[in-house]
Design a protein around this motif. Structure first.
Motif, PDB file in Angstrom:
ATOM      1  N   THR A  65       4.046  47.546  10.738  1.00  6.03           N
ATOM      2  CA  THR A  65       4.599  48.672  11.487  1.00  6.03           C
ATOM      3  C   THR A  65       3.580  49.798  11.650  1.00  6.03           C
ATOM      4  O   THR A  65       2.682  49.957  10.831  1.00  6.03           O
ATOM      5  N   PRO A  66       3.721  50.612  12.705  1.00  6.06           N
ATOM      6  CA  PRO A  66       2.831  51.768  12.864  1.00  6.06           C
ATOM      7  C   PRO A  66       3.180  52.863  11.855  1.00  6.06           C
ATOM      8  O   PRO A  66       4.317  52.946  11.392  1.00  6.06           O
ATOM      9  N   VAL A  67       2.213  53.695  11.533  1.00  4.67           N
ATOM     10  CA  VAL A  67       2.448  54.803  10.603  1.00  4.67           C
ATOM     11  C   VAL A  67       3.453  55.780  11.226  1.00  4.67           C
ATOM     12  O   VAL A  67       3.370  56.118  12.407  1.00  4.67           O
ATOM     13  N   GLY A  68       4.427  56.212  10.422  1.00  3.81           N
ATOM     14  CA  GLY A  68       5.444  57.145  10.890  1.00  3.81           C
ATOM     15  C   GLY A  68       4.884  58.520  11.201  1.00  3.81           C
ATOM     16  O   GLY A  68       3.801  58.896  10.744  1.00  3.81           O
ATOM     17  N   GLY A  70       1.561  50.676   5.648  1.00  2.00           N
ATOM     18  CA  GLY A  70       2.275  50.067   6.759  1.00  2.00           C
ATOM     19  C   GLY A  70       2.872  51.220   7.543  1.00  2.00           C
ATOM     20  O   GLY A  70       2.217  51.866   8.345  1.00  2.00           O
ATOM     21  N   GLY A  71       4.121  51.546   7.252  1.00  2.00           N
ATOM     22  CA  GLY A  71       4.727  52.743   7.835  1.00  2.00           C
ATOM     23  C   GLY A  71       4.170  54.012   7.221  1.00  2.00           C
ATOM     24  O   GLY A  71       4.264  55.091   7.805  1.00  2.00           O
ATOM     25  N   GLY A  72       3.605  53.884   6.017  1.00  2.00           N
ATOM     26  CA  GLY A  72       2.925  55.015   5.396  1.00  2.00           C
ATOM     27  C   GLY A  72       3.716  55.803   4.372  1.00  2.00           C
ATOM     28  O   GLY A  72       3.209  56.777   3.820  1.00  2.00           O
ATOM     29  N   GLY A  73       4.958  55.386   4.085  1.00  5.47           N
ATOM     30  CA  GLY A  73       5.764  56.136   3.131  1.00  5.47           C
ATOM     31  C   GLY A  73       5.177  56.167   1.732  1.00  5.47           C
ATOM     32  O   GLY A  73       5.166  57.212   1.066  1.00  5.47           O
ATOM     33  N   LEU A  74       4.679  55.013   1.255  1.00  9.96           N
ATOM     34  CA  LEU A  74       4.093  54.941  -0.079  1.00  9.96           C
ATOM     35  C   LEU A  74       2.825  55.779  -0.151  1.00  9.96           C
ATOM     36  O   LEU A  74       2.649  56.582  -1.071  1.00  9.96           O
ATOM     37  N   ASN A  75       1.936  55.606   0.807  1.00  8.13           N
ATOM     38  CA  ASN A  75       0.668  56.336   0.781  1.00  8.13           C
ATOM     39  C   ASN A  75       0.895  57.836   0.901  1.00  8.13           C
ATOM     40  O   ASN A  75       0.269  58.632   0.177  1.00  8.13           O
ATOM     41  N   ASP A 119       9.699  56.677   7.724  1.00 10.45           N
ATOM     42  CA  ASP A 119       9.419  57.971   8.353  1.00 10.45           C
ATOM     43  C   ASP A 119      10.522  58.974   8.028  1.00 10.45           C
ATOM     44  O   ASP A 119      11.295  59.379   8.895  1.00 10.45           O
ATOM     45  N   ASP A 120      10.582  59.395   6.773  1.00 13.58           N
ATOM     46  CA  ASP A 120      11.691  60.223   6.322  1.00 13.58           C
ATOM     47  C   ASP A 120      11.277  60.990   5.066  1.00 13.58           C
ATOM     48  O   ASP A 120      10.655  60.423   4.158  1.00 13.58           O
ATOM     49  N   PHE A 121      11.628  62.256   5.006  1.00 10.37           N
ATOM     50  CA  PHE A 121      11.244  63.120   3.891  1.00 10.37           C
ATOM     51  C   PHE A 121      11.694  62.547   2.542  1.00 10.37           C
ATOM     52  O   PHE A 121      10.905  62.455   1.590  1.00 10.37           O
ATOM     53  N   GLY A 159      11.937  43.645  -6.275  1.00 16.85           N
ATOM     54  CA  GLY A 159      10.576  43.146  -6.141  1.00 16.85           C
ATOM     55  C   GLY A 159       9.634  44.012  -5.332  1.00 16.85           C
ATOM     56  O   GLY A 159       8.596  43.529  -4.873  1.00 16.85           O
ATOM     57  N   ALA A 160       9.943  45.311  -5.168  1.00 16.70           N
ATOM     58  CA  ALA A 160       9.050  46.182  -4.395  1.00 16.70           C
ATOM     59  C   ALA A 160       9.353  47.654  -4.654  1.00 16.70           C
ATOM     60  O   ALA A 160      10.477  48.016  -5.016  1.00 16.70           O
ATOM     61  N   PHE A 161       8.344  48.497  -4.402  1.00 16.89           N
ATOM     62  CA  PHE A 161       8.471  49.943  -4.593  1.00 16.89           C
ATOM     63  C   PHE A 161       9.572  50.553  -3.739  1.00 16.89           C
ATOM     64  O   PHE A 161      10.058  51.648  -4.010  1.00 16.89           O
ATOM     65  N   LYS A 162       9.993  49.857  -2.691  1.00 19.57           N
ATOM     66  CA  LYS A 162      10.976  50.395  -1.757  1.00 19.57           C
ATOM     67  C   LYS A 162      12.300  50.772  -2.414  1.00 19.57           C
ATOM     68  O   LYS A 162      13.071  51.567  -1.874  1.00 19.57           O
ATOM     69  N   ALA A 163      12.583  50.205  -3.590  1.00 23.25           N
ATOM     70  CA  ALA A 163      13.806  50.564  -4.301  1.00 23.25           C
ATOM     71  C   ALA A 163      13.829  52.056  -4.619  1.00 23.25           C
ATOM     72  O   ALA A 163      14.903  52.673  -4.697  1.00 23.25           O
ATOM     73  N   ARG A 164      12.668  52.654  -4.796  1.00 25.58           N
ATOM     74  CA  ARG A 164      12.574  54.083  -5.119  1.00 25.58           C
ATOM     75  C   ARG A 164      13.071  54.945  -3.952  1.00 25.58           C
ATOM     76  O   ARG A 164      13.954  55.784  -4.105  1.00 25.58           O
ATOM     77  N   GLY A 165      12.471  54.728  -2.780  1.00 28.19           N
ATOM     78  CA  GLY A 165      12.826  55.536  -1.621  1.00 28.19           C
ATOM     79  C   GLY A 165      14.252  55.332  -1.162  1.00 28.19           C
ATOM     80  O   GLY A 165      14.935  56.286  -0.779  1.00 28.19           O
ATOM     81  N   ALA A 166      14.719  54.092  -1.198  1.00 24.67           N
ATOM     82  CA  ALA A 166      16.080  53.803  -0.737  1.00 24.67           C
ATOM     83  C   ALA A 166      17.123  54.483  -1.616  1.00 24.67           C
ATOM     84  O   ALA A 166      18.080  55.092  -1.115  1.00 24.67           O
TER      85      ALA A 166
END
Length: 369
Positions: A276-279, A220-225, A185-187, A81-88
């Motif tokens: 959360t703050p931006v990484g 949020g943390g800024g990974g998507l942006n 906050d990760d490449f 249910g979220a874009f986070k599946a991509r990064g993980a």
């Protein structure tokens, strides 16, 4: 991570890195739809009322008359249910490449998240048979906690701030030697999230002869942006960010104004994925005006109004965090004037990332009761 290291890593964040990430994760993610809605286009292209501008810098001025056409990338329909599946998935697959499957299986992985990255890493770890420890704030949405546990991860609770979460992560790591996969906050996380932009552009150009004028994502943390901005960094499409303003949740916008990253945030905004703050690495990308042209913020009421429109007019279920970009387009007079001035009579085609849909009927009912 030192600032120098972040600056060096930011140089390696390229459109090619996003394309490579997409090739790696394609078997593990959904190609989510790109939807349009003529009704929302019409609403957004209608000037705001004079009363809506009272108390703003634009009070007493004629409201902006932008022409907006939306293209919604529905990551609320992504796995978990979220874009986070991509990064993980991308981060875990790269970790296995680097460390070897045997070491990663032996040590397991750990992260902290209010819900979407938690579920995403739990899913990726389950898919690849890796033990996972997930630190979640006690106040996380019950459905997100249940979703994380459903993939077999061990959930440990913490306080709601990033400092409290990280303290519990360190404690578990000292006992288990689990490998940290950061939530944003990760490449490799950034590269994975950036694949959203690659698909969005490809789906848009299937039906259009021109490029998207702009894309706006939650921050949020800024990974998507940061990932989306990286992908579009060699293209003409403008990239913007959107945040909640409640209790200082607009740390990225404020940081850009002050020329310095805001390190701590403590907000209980309804956009719980953006607390959360931006990484540090993400800041290197987002603070580069060549990559991100600006970040805007919206109120709780504006977020709720945008969410109501999406549910009622599009029949799409989204969580509050997902609609901050739409809320900016609807209510931020500064952004709307930019569209009017730069888009002229033709206006802008704007890609909006619906970042997630992890909410419940009860939560939606409570929001609008």
């Amino acid at each position: 991570m030192s600032t120098a290291t972040a600056a060096e890593q930011a140089q390696s964040l390229t459109p090619a890195a996003i394309r490579a990430a997409h090739e790696l994760i394609k078997p593990y993610i959904h190609l989510t739809p790109l939807l349009t809605c003529a009704t929302l286009d019409k609403i957004a292209s209608t000037p705001q009322t004079a009363s809506a501008l009272v108390g703003t810098p634009f009070e007493g001025q004629a409201p902006a008359t932008p022409h907006l056409r939306f293209h919604f990338k529905c990551e609320n329909l992504q796995r978990i249910g979220a874009f986070k599946a991509r990064g993980a998935h991308h981060a875990l697959l790269r970790l296995i490449e680097e460390r070897g499957e045997e070491e990663v299986k032996k040590r397991g992985v750990i992260t902290h998240s209010s819900g979407n990255h938690a579920q995403a890493l739990a899913l990726a770890a389950s898919t690849l048979n890796i033990p996972a420890f997930i630190v979640m704030p006690k106040i996380s949405t019950p459905s997100k906690i249940a979703g994380t546990r459903s993939h077999g991860a061990e959930v440990v609770f913490s306080g709601s701030t990033s400092i409290e979460r990280e303290a519990v992560v360190a404690e578990i790591q000292s006992k288990t030697n689990a490998i940290l996969i950061p939530p944003y906050d990760d490449f490799n996380i950034i590269c994975g999230q950036g694949t959203t932009a690659l698909e969005l552009e490809a789906q848009y150009t299937e039906k259009s002869t021109k490029s998207l004028d702009a894309v706006i994502t939650p921050v949020g943390g800024g990974g998507l942006n940061a990932g989306v901005a990286t992908y579009f960094s060699d293209k003409t499409t403008r990239v913007f960010g959107a945040e909640p303003s409640f209790q200082g949740g607009d740390d990225c916008r404020r940081g850009l104004g002050e020329g310095k990253r805001v390190e701590k945030v403590s907000t209980l905004t309804i956009a719980d994925g953006l607390r959360t703050p931006v990484g540090v690495l993400n800041w290197e990308v987002i603070s580069d005006k060549r990559k991100v042209e600006g970040v805007f913020s919206v109120s709780e009421e504006q977020i709720k109004a945008a969410m109501k429109l999406v549910v009622e007019r599009m029949k799409v279920v989204v969580e509050p965090s997902a609609v901050v970009g739409l809320a900016v387009c609807l209510f931020d007079e500064d952004f709307r004037r930019r569209v009017q001035e730069q888009g002229g009579e033709e206006g802008w085609d704007v890609g909006i990332v619906f970042s997630g849909g992890n909410t419940t009927v009860e939560a939606i009912g409570k929001l609008f009761s």
